[in-house]
Design an enzyme around this catalytic site. Structure first.
Site, PDB file in Angstrom:
ATOM      1  N   LYS A 114       0.818  -1.221   0.000  1.00  0.00           N
ATOM      2  CA  LYS A 114       0.000   0.000   0.000  1.00  0.00           C
ATOM      3  C   LYS A 114       0.846   1.262   0.000  1.00  0.00           C
ATOM      4  O   LYS A 114       0.463   2.269  -0.587  1.00  0.00           O
ATOM      5  CB  LYS A 114      -0.941   0.012   1.211  1.00  0.00           C
ATOM      6  CG  LYS A 114      -2.103  -0.953   1.075  1.00  0.00           C
ATOM      7  CD  LYS A 114      -3.207  -0.639   2.084  1.00  0.00           C
ATOM      8  CE  LYS A 114      -4.388  -1.572   1.900  1.00  0.00           C
ATOM      9  NZ  LYS A 114      -5.437  -1.350   2.897  1.00  0.00           N
ATOM     10  N   LYS A 206      -4.914  -9.718  -7.104  1.00  0.00           N
ATOM     11  CA  LYS A 206      -6.093  -9.869  -6.250  1.00  0.00           C
ATOM     12  C   LYS A 206      -7.221  -8.948  -6.733  1.00  0.00           C
ATOM     13  O   LYS A 206      -6.946  -7.821  -7.135  1.00  0.00           O
ATOM     14  CB  LYS A 206      -5.643  -9.456  -4.841  1.00  0.00           C
ATOM     15  CG  LYS A 206      -6.525  -9.838  -3.718  1.00  0.00           C
ATOM     16  CD  LYS A 206      -5.866  -9.480  -2.391  1.00  0.00           C
ATOM     17  CE  LYS A 206      -5.847  -7.966  -2.165  1.00  0.00           C
ATOM     18  NZ  LYS A 206      -5.467  -7.576  -0.803  1.00  0.00           N
ATOM     19  N   LYS A 209     -10.703  -3.272  -4.325  1.00  0.00           N
ATOM     20  CA  LYS A 209     -11.576  -2.097  -4.403  1.00  0.00           C
ATOM     21  C   LYS A 209     -10.925  -0.974  -5.186  1.00  0.00           C
ATOM     22  O   LYS A 209     -11.603  -0.129  -5.751  1.00  0.00           O
ATOM     23  CB  LYS A 209     -11.857  -1.579  -2.984  1.00  0.00           C
ATOM     24  CG  LYS A 209     -12.757  -2.481  -2.157  1.00  0.00           C
ATOM     25  CD  LYS A 209     -12.769  -1.986  -0.709  1.00  0.00           C
ATOM     26  CE  LYS A 209     -13.729  -2.778   0.150  1.00  0.00           C
ATOM     27  NZ  LYS A 209     -13.530  -2.517   1.589  1.00  0.00           N
TER      28      LYS A 209
HETATM   29  P1  AMP Z   1     -11.177  -5.011   3.023  1.00  0.00           P
HETATM   30  O1  AMP Z   1     -11.970  -4.642   1.846  1.00  0.00           O
HETATM   31  O2  AMP Z   1      -9.720  -4.890   2.769  1.00  0.00           O
HETATM   32  O3  AMP Z   1     -11.626  -4.397   4.296  1.00  0.00           O
HETATM   33  O4  AMP Z   1     -11.442  -6.587   3.212  1.00  0.00           O
HETATM   34  C1  AMP Z   1     -12.583  -7.112   3.858  1.00  0.00           C
HETATM   35  C2  AMP Z   1     -12.523  -8.624   3.864  1.00  0.00           C
HETATM   36  O5  AMP Z   1     -12.580  -9.123   2.524  1.00  0.00           O
HETATM   37  C3  AMP Z   1     -11.233  -9.195   4.476  1.00  0.00           C
HETATM   38  O6  AMP Z   1     -11.550 -10.352   5.237  1.00  0.00           O
HETATM   39  C4  AMP Z   1     -10.401  -9.556   3.267  1.00  0.00           C
HETATM   40  O7  AMP Z   1      -9.491 -10.603   3.526  1.00  0.00           O
HETATM   41  C5  AMP Z   1     -11.471  -9.990   2.294  1.00  0.00           C
HETATM   42  N1  AMP Z   1     -11.018  -9.811   0.899  1.00  0.00           N
HETATM   43  C6  AMP Z   1     -10.675  -8.640   0.293  1.00  0.00           C
HETATM   44  N2  AMP Z   1     -10.322  -8.844  -0.983  1.00  0.00           N
HETATM   45  C7  AMP Z   1     -10.436 -10.179  -1.209  1.00  0.00           C
HETATM   46  C8  AMP Z   1     -10.217 -11.030  -2.348  1.00  0.00           C
HETATM   47  N3  AMP Z   1      -9.820 -10.539  -3.527  1.00  0.00           N
HETATM   48  N4  AMP Z   1     -10.449 -12.363  -2.199  1.00  0.00           N
HETATM   49  C9  AMP Z   1     -10.876 -12.877  -1.015  1.00  0.00           C
HETATM   50  N5  AMP Z   1     -11.090 -12.137   0.091  1.00  0.00           N
HETATM   51  C10 AMP Z   1     -10.884 -10.799  -0.001  1.00  0.00           C
END
Ligand code: AMP
Ligand code: TRP
Length: 343
Positions: A114, A206, A209
């Protein structure tokens, strides 16, 4: 000492909730409600570790809350709240700043990704992000944490912090009747065929967002047309689908779509290959469009409806925050006594 089983997890309100968030995390949040007491948090304090726009942040807090509910989380039986309304998260994070070691944080790969090349200019908050995450979990003395694969290293850090706190203050903890340790070592729950959903444009990245291309991800707010277009345009290779798992080696885009199908359908990748192996990609994609639209369409519609109802969403978060604080406050009071503060 045996700890009472308690589930905690968080999602950042940073916009564009996508299929990776859904399959990697939220689907499991929903399942765990049947077997456990659960606390699900909209981690708005994590969302300000990188530059943000205040008007977007408040909208995104409501949108993630709406998504939780639209996906099937019950805010009455369980707890749904936003992190900044429970001050104990920040309070415990400060104590943990004095427990965690620089060397541990220097190893965090998410910070390196990041912060990018301009590390000198990253916020202290971004560097400290995993310590706040440990405080989120441990302020409730939670034992189980459902997350996607990308959060594994942060969970290991949370366990290291809990362990070091228990060791450093062992005598004081025992003297207050907390037995061997005050904090449990929280267990990550990273399971199923889609713990790491990849970009639809590049199977080595990956799904995220922040990807500039909206075609890289399926957003939970996408309508049926958008979902269909994105699946049809998803990158693939010229080979037909294999009949066995080994045939997906070195075919990241095909493996990703098979994993997505399995997770959406509640089956395994093996089963998907038994059903579609040997067939053309176009047939498989058509089936994936139908499945994705059937599963995600109603969620997107409900999410839009709920996030527009500010009075309802804000009341859910206020009520959840009150109930979360009731658990966090006595734990924080005990931490203060353990470390020698007057409380
Ligand atoms: P975040 O959007 O970073 O707050 O992530 C929220 C949840 O979604 C966390 O448990 C992440 O590990 C999961 N997550 C985010 N991106 C992915 C992805 N591409 N594949 C699987 N899990 C994800
Ligand atoms: N860091 C997590 C993510 O980006 C979000 C998060 C913050 C979290 N605090 C947490 C997840 C506590 C689980 C438990 O996905």
């Amino acid at each position: 000492m045996a700890f009472k089983e308690l589930v905690f997890s968080g999602v950042q309100p940073t916009g564009n909730l996508h299929l990776g968030n859904y399959l990697g995390a939220i689907v499991k949040f929903v399942e765990l409600q049947k077997s456990h007491q659960c606390i699900y948090c909209v981690v708005d304090m994590h969302a300000i570790t990188q530059p943000h726009n205040p008007a977007d942040l408040v909208a995104n807090i409501r949108e993630v809350t709406a998504a939780f509910i639209a996906c099937g989380i019950d805010p009455k039986q369980h707890i749904v709240f936003n992190q900044s309304q429970v001050a104990e998260h920040a309070e415990l994070a400060w104590v943990f700043n004095c427990v965690a070691r620089m060397g541990w944080l220097n190893r965090m790969t998410q910070f390196k990704e990041k912060a990018g090349k301009d590390r000198e200019n990253a916020s202290i908050g971004l560097y400290d992000y995993p310590v706040l995450m440990a405080a989120d979990i441990l302020v409730y003395r939670a034992t189980h944490v459902p997350v996607g694969e990308d959060q594994k290293q942060h969970l290991e850090l949370a366990r290291d912090i809990a362990q070091k706190f228990n060791n450093d203050f062992a005598e004081s903890i025992a003297a207050r009747g907390f037995g061997e340790g005050f904090f449990p070592l929280p267990e990550p729950l990273i399971q199923g065929p889609a713990t790491r959903v990849m970009s639809l444009r590049d199977g080595s990245k990956k799904m995220s967002k922040s990807d500039a291309s909206d075609y890289s991800r399926i957003n939970l707010s996408d309508d049926a047309d958008a979902i269909a277009q994105k699946v049809r345009k998803a990158k693939t290779d010229p080979e037909p689908l294999p009949s066995e798992l080994a045939g997906l080696d070195k075919r990241p885009e095909a493996a990703n779509l098979v994993g997505i199908f399995a997770a959406l359908n509640g089956t395994s990748k093996d089963q998907v290959l038994t059903d579609f192996g040997g067939g053309q990609f176009s047939q498989f994609k058509a089936a994936l469009v139908d499945l994705a639209v059937a599963k995600l369409g109603p969620i997107g519609a409900e999410m839009k409806k709920l996030s527009a109802d500010h009075a309802y969403i804000d009341a859910v978060l206020r009520d959840g925050s009150d109930r979360a604080r009731a658990i966090a406050a006595p734990n924080m009071k005990a931490v203060k006594e353990i470390i020698g503060f007057l409380s």
